[in-house]
Design an enzyme around this catalytic site. Structure first.
Site, PDB file in Angstrom:
ATOM      1  N   GLY A  45       0.821  -1.213   0.000  1.00 56.92           N
ATOM      2  CA  GLY A  45       0.000   0.000   0.000  1.00 56.92           C
ATOM      3  C   GLY A  45       0.845   1.248   0.000  1.00 56.92           C
ATOM      4  O   GLY A  45       2.050   1.190  -0.248  1.00 56.92           O
ATOM      5  N   ASN A  46       0.236   2.379   0.245  1.00 55.90           N
ATOM      6  CA  ASN A  46       0.984   3.635   0.322  1.00 55.90           C
ATOM      7  C   ASN A  46       0.348   4.553   1.364  1.00 55.90           C
ATOM      8  O   ASN A  46      -0.667   4.204   1.971  1.00 55.90           O
ATOM      9  CB  ASN A  46       1.051   4.309  -1.052  1.00 55.90           C
ATOM     10  CG  ASN A  46      -0.327   4.576  -1.620  1.00 55.90           C
ATOM     11  OD1 ASN A  46      -1.094   5.350  -1.058  1.00 55.90           O
ATOM     12  ND2 ASN A  46      -0.652   3.919  -2.729  1.00 55.90           N
TER      13      ASN A  46
END
Ligand code: CTP
Length: 409
Positions: free
Chosen positions: A214-215
């Site tokens: 993810g980020n």
């Protein structure tokens, strides 16, 4: 950073407070309206003044609180009529069963009911009462009558009621009522009748059932864009990854996790849309395959094989080249270096009308913070560097540019 909200700035809003325990939440609503830049006049029923003192509202609005019909008659113009006449919007929060009944029958025995009767602008009701009262056919009929007459309403919601029981009858949260007020005021705005798709937040690409790639995207920018488009009357679909943000009132929210799911949702919504704004931080790579069961640790190292995800924005722009729709395509460029150069290249490569470039490494810009410093670059190469602003203000600026773009095509 405190931000005025353009759709509320300078508008005359009357908040009518009737007598229920939720009256204390009307103070929060009033405070939010004032911060947004509205000129707020509060009218209370005598019962409301039993729950919260008028002084609270007076301190929040810096204006006298209207309570008694006769006191206002000392003004040059008859007060109870003038308040309603000049209001751009009246919000009745809480709207008790008693107040709804009075409004449905056109009664004018309190200043609140009189103001509503004289009001020329739209009226937004935020009902709040015990669940049995809400379910009573008398209340239901009153609501039907009011809706037929063009009153707007928000809530009530389910939750814990003053009686201690759980049920339907809780007044919507002030944040939601404010959002509904923005929708009501903006419904005939410059984007009325236009469908706008906005993406927000980061995607999550599954490694196994409990882990993902993810980020840091919080979704704040995209949610603010969706709200700003809604404020101008657009019919908004917000396709968002997992986010702590609350989906704004008056738009269609579609929750997704992966880039692939986001692409499917965007594809579906963009079919007949006038514009798309891709503010989401879409993962460029995903694990080649997601393990069916949780991956157990072993002594050795673990290598993840990553494959490319679809470039949603490029695909939408490509479709536009073939079909002519959507009429406006806006992208974001999250950069850590050579911001303008990289953004220009993305604008050209993806065939966009506008790109919003930001340096995500700057302390006051990028992920999770409430502010952003962006540069707008349009298809004609015109560059506009905006100063440091709240994400809400950046959203307003971008949506103004969108409205201008749509006027041109
Ligand atoms: N975007 C997209 N689909 C992807 C990746 C990005 O639609 N798979 C969109 C983003 O929502 C954004 C724009 O493309 O509007 C640019 O995203 P960004 O991550 O800055 O650029 P990339 O195209 O991914 O290029 P790079 O990562 O090499 O900078």
């Amino acid at each position: 950073m405190e931000t005025e909200i353009p759709i509320l700035k300078g508008r005359s809003v009357v908040v009518g407070v009737s007598g229920g325990i939720a009256a204390y939440k009307a103070a929060d609503l009033t405070s939010r309206l004032v911060k947004a830049g509205a000129q707020v006049d509060v009218v209370m029923t005598p019962a409301a003044a039993e729950f919260v003192r008028p002084l609270t509202f007076q301190a929040l609005t810096h204006r006298p609180v209207a309570l008694e019909m006769f006191a206002l008659w000392q003004e040059t113009e008859i007060g109870h009529v003038s308040l309603g006449k000049r209001a751009d919007l009246m919000i009745i929060a809480p709207a008790t069963a008693n107040t709804l009944a009075k409004l449905a029958h056109g009664m004018a025995d309190t200043l609140l009911a009189t103001t509503a009767l004289a009001c020329r602008g739209p009226i937004l009701l935020a009902p709040a009462m015990e669940s049995g009262m809400w379910a009573n056919p008398a209340t239901a009929d009153n609501m039907k009558v009011l809706e037929r007459r063009g009153y707007f309403s928000v809530g009530p919601e389910s939750g814990r009621l003053a009686s201690g029981a759980d049920g339907l009858g809780r007044m919507s949260e002030p944040e939601t009522i404010l959002d509904a007020a923005r929708w009501v005021l903006g419904r005939r705005g410059p984007l009325a009748g236009e469908k706008v798709v906005v993406t927000a937040g980061g995607t999550r690409e599954a490694i196994d059932p409990v882990r993902f790639v993810g980020n840091h995207s919080s979704g704040k920018m995209g949610f603010a864009l969706a709200a700003a488009a809604r404020d101008r009357g657009a019919e908004v679909t917000l396709v968002h990854g997992p986010s702590a943000q609350r989906a704004p009132y008056g738009l269609r929210a579609v929750a997704v996790e992966s880039a692939e799911q986001m692409q499917a949702a965007v594809w579906e919504a963009a079919g007949d849309a006038a514009a798309i704004i891709m503010a989401a931080a879409v993962a460029d790579y995903r694990p080649k395959s997601a393990a069916e069961h949780k991956i157990k640790k072993t002594r050795g190292e673990l290598a993840l094989e990553l494959v490319r995800t679809p470039d949603i924005l490029a695909a939408v722009a490509q479709r536009r080249r073939q079909s002519g729709a959507p009429r406006a395509v806006i992208g974001f460029a999250a950069e850590t270096d050579n911001v303008l150069e990289n953004a220009r290249e993305k604008l050209a490569r993806k065939g966009l009308d506008l790109i919003v470039a930001n340096d995500v490494l700057a302390a006051d810009s990028g992920f999770a913070v409430d502010t952003n410093r962006v540069t707008l670059i349009d298809g004609g190469g015109v560059v506009e560097a905006l100063p440091l602003m709240s994400k809400t203000a950046v959203a307003e600026a971008v949506i103004d540019r969108l409205a201008a773009l749509l006027r041109r095509v």
